[in-house]
Enzyme design. Sequence first.
Site, PDB file in Angstrom:
ATOM      1  N   HIS A  87       0.852  -1.189   0.000  1.00  0.00           N
ATOM      2  CA  HIS A  87       0.000   0.000   0.000  1.00  0.00           C
ATOM      3  C   HIS A  87       0.884   1.233   0.000  1.00  0.00           C
ATOM      4  O   HIS A  87       1.920   1.265   0.662  1.00  0.00           O
ATOM      5  CB  HIS A  87      -0.885   0.052   1.253  1.00  0.00           C
ATOM      6  CG  HIS A  87      -1.980  -0.959   1.269  1.00  0.00           C
ATOM      7  ND1 HIS A  87      -3.228  -0.702   0.755  1.00  0.00           N
ATOM      8  CD2 HIS A  87      -2.016  -2.228   1.747  1.00  0.00           C
ATOM      9  CE1 HIS A  87      -3.992  -1.771   0.927  1.00  0.00           C
ATOM     10  NE2 HIS A  87      -3.276  -2.714   1.522  1.00  0.00           N
ATOM     11  N   LYS A 140      15.252  -6.425   1.287  1.00  0.00           N
ATOM     12  CA  LYS A 140      16.027  -6.074   0.095  1.00  0.00           C
ATOM     13  C   LYS A 140      16.611  -7.338  -0.513  1.00  0.00           C
ATOM     14  O   LYS A 140      16.553  -8.411   0.077  1.00  0.00           O
ATOM     15  CB  LYS A 140      17.114  -5.065   0.433  1.00  0.00           C
ATOM     16  CG  LYS A 140      18.114  -5.541   1.432  1.00  0.00           C
ATOM     17  CD  LYS A 140      18.950  -4.413   2.045  1.00  0.00           C
ATOM     18  CE  LYS A 140      19.237  -3.299   1.105  1.00  0.00           C
ATOM     19  NZ  LYS A 140      20.086  -2.249   1.682  1.00  0.00           N
ATOM     20  N   ARG A 157      19.991  -9.761   7.544  1.00  0.00           N
ATOM     21  CA  ARG A 157      21.360  -9.449   7.152  1.00  0.00           C
ATOM     22  C   ARG A 157      22.078 -10.747   6.779  1.00  0.00           C
ATOM     23  O   ARG A 157      21.765 -11.828   7.291  1.00  0.00           O
ATOM     24  CB  ARG A 157      22.116  -8.736   8.273  1.00  0.00           C
ATOM     25  CG  ARG A 157      22.195  -9.538   9.554  1.00  0.00           C
ATOM     26  CD  ARG A 157      22.818  -8.720  10.680  1.00  0.00           C
ATOM     27  NE  ARG A 157      22.864  -9.470  11.931  1.00  0.00           N
ATOM     28  CZ  ARG A 157      23.852 -10.276  12.288  1.00  0.00           C
ATOM     29  NH1 ARG A 157      24.903 -10.436  11.493  1.00  0.00           N
ATOM     30  NH2 ARG A 157      23.812 -10.920  13.428  1.00  0.00           N
TER      31      ARG A 157
END
Length: 561
Positions: free
Chosen positions: A121, A173, A187
């Site tokens: 969103h 990511k 990580r």
Amino acid sequence: MNDPHAHTPGLAGAELDFNAWAFWSSADEARQQAQRRHQQTLTDRGAELADRSFVSEWAACFPDTLTLGAGSYLAAFSYVTGDVHIGARSSVNAYAVVRGRVRIGDGVRIGAHTSLLGFDHTFAPDRPVHSQPLTSRGITVGEDVYIGSHVMVLDGVTIGAHSVIGAGAVVTKDVPEWSIMVGNPARRVRDRRQEHPTTAPPPPRTGPDRPADPVETLRQLADRARSEATDVLGRCWNPDEGWFTDTPGAAPTVRALCDAVEIADLLGLGTPPQLGRDEIITALTCRQDPTTGLIPAYGEQTVTQDGPDLGGGPVRYHLLCVGYALDLLGARLAHPITAVDALRGDTMAAALDAQPWAERAWGAGDWVDCVGTGLLWNRLWFDRPGGLDTLIGWLHLNVDRRSGMWGAPHASDGLRQPVNGFYRLTRGTFAQFGLSLPEPERAIDTTLAHAQDQRRFGTGRATACDVLDIAHPLWLAGQQSDHRRDEARAWAATQVPRLTAAWHPGQGFGFAQRSDQHGPAAPGLQGTEMWLAITWYLADLLGGSGALGYEPRGVHRPWAR
């Protein structure tokens, strides 16, 4: 009338819906026929289900499109919607959620209660959240990936093949291939192909016939940094300003907060203890100039530009440090960087031509790095491709084929300008976008030649910039070529004793390696963040970065974003 106390079967007969890998070998003929009828219902709605795949009748399976490879399954109470493609021999276990545009390779395991959400969103302040539109960049998971239970994978993420995502991780990511990832935000702790680093001290390796193992020395340095991380950050916190400073007593800067975020991420703290995640995101995003997209200096409201200079060196560096700090926190800038988006075609080429390549190649590389990073954020967050093709094309056309560099050496400082400019330029372009260098072997030759310059690399003379600007080019070019690899490793090994000697207990690293702790040698956040990144590059050049238990994920990340 029904007896309210009568026993009901519930899920007593649903064992194979949960242990779905055993369905086709263990279910009786009636159950198998029921599964075929269920699959026919799904295929009538457009699903493509390969041989011996399985979709539990207890699964909430309401996709727009679904492809399920041979031997793959959706277990009971999994929830699947959107545009989903799952390869062969892959599993979505009980209570897992796969929604949005998701591509999953062969041989992938997704643990219970894990969510892959290939949409998001928006949350602009001009309307209530329930009225915001949806966005979707999608999620891609390579082959042979194991995702543990209670993991969250956010929209836009690609997980490289052969990776392992530890239970409870939040993946914000991209994940390089062969990675082992843990934590929130996730990580990289090591390469799956490397042996797990032992927590017990290894046998002594000192003495005339047993020199110290440089990788083990770096591992011990990383452990020490982790144990002292809270003190390193705490000494640079200014409670009166509610902000970080580079060194105690210095003025607050935007970069200091960003360096604190990176150090906390590197050393396993998650976020700096002094500020919450949302506080940091607000503090950084609210500083952006909505007109240019640039981030002013601390205490300033706007950025003054001189042509396409993006506000000059320290200010334009905010495109790197603020962008990556937000990226580490799973957030993004509030506005596109229009000052960079305007650099297209002839405008981009003219700005490149105007850079001081002959006099200050380092400054020219700095400008390219900041432009490249602005282009990255515009592409990732605002769907603005910008002038990247022009930028990369110009760099290919203007590289010096003899040196592999851009710019010229000077008698006063030798190869420092082109080599340091090479690092900044390639970090923001070829490295950041995963592109091949035009002349990797010549770049290695030039970098190793510069590493012999005692004016910059004699005892006590090195700075974090100078050493990083050797380590990263050798590492980056070494991804394309084995040229002079033994010499690159030998150089890395020589840096280890100097690096470990430069750590100040409870204070971190100074930017300069001098022992006086004054000026640039004073321990601070910038020096600590940069030397910790250098530690990883040295370890990787030596073949042992997995032993460190961390990998840079911000400005100095090794892999393409």
